[in-house]
Design an enzyme around this catalytic site. Structure first.
Site, PDB file in Angstrom:
ATOM      1  N   ASP A 244       0.852  -1.179   0.000  1.00  0.00           N
ATOM      2  CA  ASP A 244       0.000   0.000   0.000  1.00  0.00           C
ATOM      3  C   ASP A 244       0.898   1.242   0.000  1.00  0.00           C
ATOM      4  OD1 ASP A 244      -3.255   0.459   1.572  1.00  0.00           O
ATOM      5  OD2 ASP A 244      -2.157   1.732   0.167  1.00  0.00           O
TER       6      ASP A 244
ATOM      7  N   GLU B  37     -10.740   6.342   4.475  1.00  0.00           N
ATOM      8  CA  GLU B  37      -9.737   5.731   5.346  1.00  0.00           C
ATOM      9  C   GLU B  37      -9.864   6.181   6.796  1.00  0.00           C
ATOM     10  OE1 GLU B  37      -6.567   5.679   1.632  1.00  0.00           O
ATOM     11  OE2 GLU B  37      -5.893   5.030   3.598  1.00  0.00           O
TER      12      GLU B  37
HETATM   13  C1  GLC Z   1      -4.450   4.195  -0.001  1.00  0.00           C
HETATM   14  C2  GLC Z   1      -5.335   3.012   0.315  1.00  0.00           C
HETATM   15  C3  GLC Z   1      -5.426   1.994  -0.788  1.00  0.00           C
HETATM   16  C4  GLC Z   1      -5.242   2.688  -2.126  1.00  0.00           C
HETATM   17  C5  GLC Z   1      -3.840   3.244  -2.173  1.00  0.00           C
HETATM   18  C6  GLC Z   1      -3.575   4.033  -3.464  1.00  0.00           C
HETATM   19  O1  GLC Z   1      -3.781   4.632   1.151  1.00  0.00           O
HETATM   20  O2  GLC Z   1      -5.095   2.300   1.527  1.00  0.00           O
HETATM   21  O3  GLC Z   1      -6.704   1.359  -0.677  1.00  0.00           O
HETATM   22  O4  GLC Z   1      -5.447   1.753  -3.181  1.00  0.00           O
HETATM   23  O5  GLC Z   1      -3.520   4.052  -1.055  1.00  0.00           O
HETATM   24  O6  GLC Z   1      -4.353   5.187  -3.487  1.00  0.00           O
END
Ligand code: GLC
Length: 614
Positions: A308, A501
């Protein structure tokens, strides 16, 4: 169990290419920076394997055509690298191509879970893939197969359901929709099944993402542009549970949270995204047992694991070199390193040269990445057909979204059959500013990371849908609920503030004082009152419910608000069913307590309720 997406010829092609690659080229393939960080020429010079747009990582102007121009330019540069290896561009198209102004925005997963309609979700996956591919993007970081255990979690709406069987069925359907006629078709997009593993089972208070004393709002959180200050949000509970520690035992982990990954892999998914969260105190990004032994060994996953956003940095805060070593050795194949990508490359090169990371591990990671690119046909067709741009936000996709909205609504109370309303009956009062707010009905992950109120994109608000259904003269809109006459029926639309988030972690889930005052004003002027909730999760409304004649859970429906009007005015029936238990009080926001829910998963008053999955 070989993946159904790779042939022996694919493997042979990858092996031949791998044999020609230098260590730096291999490490380049394992590197995924954010598009705002990439310096001109670096995609080719470093043989970068991927570039992403984070939430809100949009070109200026934000149009489908400028998206395509941006992504195609990165691909063109990648093709000039020494071995002409195409890159794969990634975005969070989690409810349509939701960063793009003008794209069709579908209901978030919690609403799709209420439809129980796998065929519908497959069609949504196909429509999303077409709009994403139109912009030359071939990878979406979806589906989330999170199974939320605590509704205080700001990502609850990214979960289809609390029931693993429903999640498995709908996630598989989305993967099939992304695949379309086949992964090699230039309108397929790579799904990213996320966030592995048990991202939605963390314990409240265990998140370490934000240090409340240091208020370490870093450059990532600074992009969130939330309406309230960081301190206000932290006081509400932000970053208390997201990215925290999952403390469940292995039996529960396997029984509840693993099945959707097995299902999506069997459907051909070739990417999994690791979770920021930990399991029993160990960061998932460093969890060799779960990433390698279980996912790649036991489940036979032949695709690649992507970290991530700065996910590896959390393994050993302050010691980036050890983060790189432990993440890659645990089984992370591509690192989402949005900012300092050359630091990552330097660290990994040094680790290999020092023998801390083996060349065998590097070759395995790159083989997996190249395999996915081969499976998607990127070497034969690195660009999609620009003619697809005509489909972005087109009538067919908006009609599909309208159908999905209607099927996602859950009728939880309908005293005296106040619903459906008569489109040719007496005028109705519509109250609440969110009745006419596209951003409020789309929620987070819309145009920007957090989303936001206002006309952020194109679509139809609930109010516009109601007026189209019954005529403007029959729909009197009073945002503040101050009416100069009485009405037989009032419709109040209430929305959560958009969030994404951990910014959406909340200790309490109830209505605000402003919303309660609005309800009281409408109650005083209408014989009967219908409440429509726009929320990313069930809210605690037990005390208020007796004063409402009807309650409709509309979740986060996206751009096609006329789907709400279709059901309120009886053009389509109510068929939605809760995909989560609805808590009775603040004491039961986490599942598993003794208190009986106010409504149970499966509840939903309807003319017909085809239980299609789960
Ligand atoms: C974010 C999320 C993830 C996402 C990634 C790219 O922090 O946790 O779900 O796909 O970063 O944006």
């Amino acid at each position: 169990m070989p993946s159904p997406s790779l042939t022996p010829q694919d493997h042979a092609f990858v092996d031949r290419l791998l044999a020609q690659m230098t260590l730096d080229e291999k490490i380049g393939q394992m590197t995924q920076p954010e598009k705002n960080s990439v310096r001109p020429g670096d995609v080719a010079r470093l043989a970068l394997g991927s570039v992403l747009s984070g939430g809100g990582g949009n070109p200026e102007p934000n149009t489908p055509a400028s998206w395509r121009a941006m992504v195609s330019a990165f691909q063109d540069e990648a093709l000039t690298s020494r071995l002409n290896i195409p890159l794969i561009y990634g975005v969070d198209a989690v409810h349509g191509h939701n960063n793009v102004v003008g794209a069709t925005i579908f209901p978030h997963n919690i609403g799709l879970g209420a439809t129980r309609d796998a065929e519908l979700v497959r069609r949504i996956g196909r429509a999303t893939a077409l709009e994403v591919a139109a912009t030359d993007v071939r990878w979406s970081f979806a589906p989330a197969v999170s199974i939320p255990q605590d509704l205080r979690w700001g990502r609850s709406y990214e979960g289809y359901s609390q029931d693993p069987a429903v999640v498995s069925a709908l996630a598989t359907a989305l993967v099939e929709g992304f695949k379309g006629e086949g992964w090699r078709s230039p309108t397929s997009i790579l799904p990213s099944v996320k966030h592995y593993l048990a991202d939605a089972a963390t314990t409240w208070g265990t998140s370490r993402r934000v240090d409340r004393t240091a208020l370490n709002t870093d450059r990532t959180l600074a992009t969130a542009q939330m309406g309230q200050s960081t301190v206000e949000l932290l006081d509400l509970g932000a970053w208390q549970i997201d990215q925290g520690d999952t403390e469940i035992d292995e039996a529960t982990l396997r029984a509840v949270h693993l099945p959707p990954y097995r299902a999506a892999i069997e459907a051909g998914a070739l990417n999994v995204m690791a979770s920021y969260s930990s399991w029993q105190g160990l960061k998932m990004h460093a969890h060799r047992y779960l990433l390698t032994d279980v996912l790649k060994g036991e489940l036979g996953f032949e695709g690649f694991v992507v970290s991530d956003w700065e996910g590896i940095d959390q393994i050993h805060p302050g010691d980036y070199g050890r983060c790189v070593v432990d993440a890659v050795n645990a089984g992370i194949d591509m690192v989402m390193v949005p900012f300092d990508y050359e630091r990552f490359i330097t660290c990994l090169r040094g680790a290999v040269q020092a023998g801390e990371v083996s060349e065998t591990r590097i070759d395995d990671a790159v083989r997996r990445i190249l395999g996915a690119k081969v499976a998607l046909g990127l070497f034969e067709q690195p660009h999609t057909d620009p003619a697809l741009l005509s489909l972005v936000g087109g009538a067919d996709h908006r009609e599909l979204a309208r159908e999905a909205v209607a099927k996602s609504l859950v009728l939880l109370r309908n005293e005296g059959g106040v619903l459906p309303l008569d489109p040719s009956g007496p005028a109705v009062l519509v109250a609440g500013p969110d009745a006419d707010d596209l951003g409020a009905q789309c929620g987070g992950w819309t145009i920007s990371w957090m989303g936001g109120r206002g006309p952020t994109t194109t679509g139809t608000t609930i109010l516009a849908g109601l007026r189209a259904a019954a005529g403007a003269e029959r729909v009197h809109f009073r945002p503040d609920g101050h009416a100069d006459q009485t009405y037989p029926v009032g419709v109040v639309v209430l929305a959560e503030d958009p969030y994404a988030e951990g910014m959406g972690d909340r200790e309490h889930l109830g209505l605000s004082d402003v919303q309660l005052a609005l309800l009281a004003r409408v109650r005083a002027r209408c014989e009967r009152m219908v409440v429509v909730l726009l929320s990313g999760r069930p809210l605690v409304i037990t005390d208020q419910l007796p004063a409402w004649d009807a309650l409709v859970a509309a979740w986060l429906p996206g751009t096609e608000g006329q789907g709400v009007a279709d059901v309120l005015f009886g053009r389509r029936p109510f068929t939605g069913q809760l995909s989560f238990d609805w808590p009775r009080s603040q004491a039961s926001l986490r599942r598993g307590g003794d208190e009986a829910p106010l409504f149970r998963m499966g509840d939903g008053l309807s003319e017909k309720a085809p239980l299609l999955v789960g």
